[in-house]
Design a protein around this motif. Structure first.
Motif, short mmCIF file in Angstrom:
data_model
loop_
_atom_site.label_atom_id
_atom_site.label_comp_id
_atom_site.label_asym_id
_atom_site.label_seq_id
_atom_site.Cartn_x
_atom_site.Cartn_y
_atom_site.Cartn_z
N GLU A 1 0.88 -1.17 0.00
CA GLU A 1 0.00 0.00 0.00
C GLU A 1 0.92 1.21 0.00
O GLU A 1 1.77 1.35 0.87
N ILE A 2 0.75 2.08 -1.00
CA ILE A 2 1.57 3.27 -1.13
C ILE A 2 0.70 4.50 -0.94
O ILE A 2 -0.33 4.63 -1.59
N ARG A 3 1.10 5.36 -0.02
CA ARG A 3 0.42 6.63 0.18
C ARG A 3 1.33 7.73 -0.32
O ARG A 3 2.51 7.79 0.03
N CYS A 4 0.77 8.59 -1.16
CA CYS A 4 1.54 9.68 -1.76
C CYS A 4 1.36 10.97 -0.96
O CYS A 4 0.45 11.09 -0.16
N HIS A 5 2.24 11.93 -1.23
CA HIS A 5 2.19 13.21 -0.54
C HIS A 5 0.88 13.96 -0.83
O HIS A 5 0.45 14.77 -0.01
N ASP A 6 0.24 13.69 -1.97
CA ASP A 6 -1.03 14.36 -2.30
C ASP A 6 -2.24 13.69 -1.66
O ASP A 6 -3.37 14.09 -1.88
N GLY A 7 -2.02 12.63 -0.85
CA GLY A 7 -3.11 11.97 -0.14
C GLY A 7 -3.68 10.75 -0.83
O GLY A 7 -4.47 10.03 -0.24
N LYS A 8 -3.29 10.48 -2.05
CA LYS A 8 -3.80 9.31 -2.77
C LYS A 8 -3.16 8.04 -2.21
O LYS A 8 -2.00 8.03 -1.82
N THR A 9 -3.96 6.96 -2.19
CA THR A 9 -3.48 5.66 -1.74
C THR A 9 -3.59 4.68 -2.90
O THR A 9 -4.62 4.61 -3.57
N HIS A 10 -2.53 3.92 -3.13
CA HIS A 10 -2.49 2.91 -4.19
C HIS A 10 -2.19 1.56 -3.54
O HIS A 10 -1.25 1.45 -2.76
N VAL A 11 -2.98 0.54 -3.89
CA VAL A 11 -2.77 -0.80 -3.37
C VAL A 11 -2.55 -1.73 -4.55
O VAL A 11 -3.32 -1.70 -5.52
N GLY A 12 -1.50 -2.52 -4.51
CA GLY A 12 -1.22 -3.44 -5.60
C GLY A 12 0.04 -4.23 -5.32
O GLY A 12 0.61 -4.18 -4.24
N VAL A 13 0.46 -4.96 -6.35
CA VAL A 13 1.65 -5.79 -6.27
C VAL A 13 2.73 -5.12 -7.11
O VAL A 13 2.48 -4.72 -8.25
N ILE A 14 3.93 -4.98 -6.55
CA ILE A 14 5.03 -4.35 -7.28
C ILE A 14 5.37 -5.21 -8.48
O ILE A 14 5.73 -6.37 -8.35
N ASP A 15 5.24 -4.63 -9.68
CA ASP A 15 5.54 -5.35 -10.92
C ASP A 15 6.96 -5.07 -11.37
O ASP A 15 7.70 -5.98 -11.74
N ARG A 16 7.36 -3.79 -11.37
CA ARG A 16 8.72 -3.42 -11.73
C ARG A 16 9.01 -2.03 -11.20
O ARG A 16 8.12 -1.31 -10.79
N VAL A 17 10.29 -1.67 -11.22
CA VAL A 17 10.74 -0.39 -10.69
C VAL A 17 11.80 0.17 -11.62
O VAL A 17 12.66 -0.58 -12.10
N ASP A 18 11.72 1.47 -11.92
CA ASP A 18 12.84 2.13 -12.59
C ASP A 18 13.27 3.30 -11.71
O ASP A 18 12.76 3.47 -10.61
N ILE B 1 -0.08 0.70 -12.83
CA ILE B 1 -0.13 2.05 -12.29
C ILE B 1 1.30 2.48 -12.02
O ILE B 1 2.02 1.80 -11.28
N GLY B 2 1.75 3.57 -12.63
CA GLY B 2 3.09 4.08 -12.40
C GLY B 2 3.05 5.20 -11.37
O GLY B 2 2.37 6.19 -11.56
N ILE B 3 3.77 5.03 -10.28
CA ILE B 3 3.78 6.02 -9.20
C ILE B 3 5.19 6.59 -9.10
O ILE B 3 6.15 5.83 -8.92
N PRO B 4 5.33 7.91 -9.22
CA PRO B 4 6.66 8.50 -9.09
C PRO B 4 7.25 8.22 -7.71
O PRO B 4 6.58 8.38 -6.69
N LEU B 5 8.50 7.80 -7.67
CA LEU B 5 9.15 7.48 -6.40
C LEU B 5 9.22 8.70 -5.49
O LEU B 5 9.12 8.59 -4.27
N GLY B 6 9.37 9.88 -6.06
CA GLY B 6 9.44 11.11 -5.26
C GLY B 6 8.12 11.49 -4.63
O GLY B 6 8.08 12.31 -3.71
N ALA B 7 7.01 10.91 -5.08
CA ALA B 7 5.69 11.23 -4.53
C ALA B 7 5.30 10.35 -3.35
O ALA B 7 4.31 10.60 -2.69
#
Length: 83
Positions: free
Chosen positions: A19-36, A65-71
């Motif tokens: 579960e990833i929570r971003c600085h803008d308040g959005k929450t994303h739930v999923g399985v890590i597929d890949r990372v760059d 879903i691509g989530i910026p690492l900085g967010a």
């Protein structure tokens, strides 16, 4: 936390539900597929169906879903029985 920290953490845990929570308040739930170096890509948990000890992709398998690492504000690893 730094972008490099999240990059290394996500890269070591590909295939793990999070579960990833971003600085803008959005929450994303999923399985890590890949990372760059810029984003972590999640496959939503909705696409999973549970088999005998193995997880199979359902119809939503192509969606990433691509989530910026900085967010990323927080990153939590989910137990396998979560969904």
């Amino acid at each position: 936390m730094s972008v490099d920290h999240y990059y290394r953490l996500c890269n070591k845990n590909i295939g793990v539900p999070v579960e990833i929570r971003c600085h803008d308040g959005k929450t994303h739930v999923g399985v890590i597929d890949r990372v760059d170096r810029e984003k972590v890509y999640l496959k939503p948990l909705d696409g999973y169906s549970r088999g005998p000890g193995i997880f199979f992709w359902g119809f939503g398998a192509g969606l990433l879903i691509g989530i910026p690492l900085g967010a990323i504000a927080t990153l939590a690893f989910l137990p396998w029985g979560y969904w």
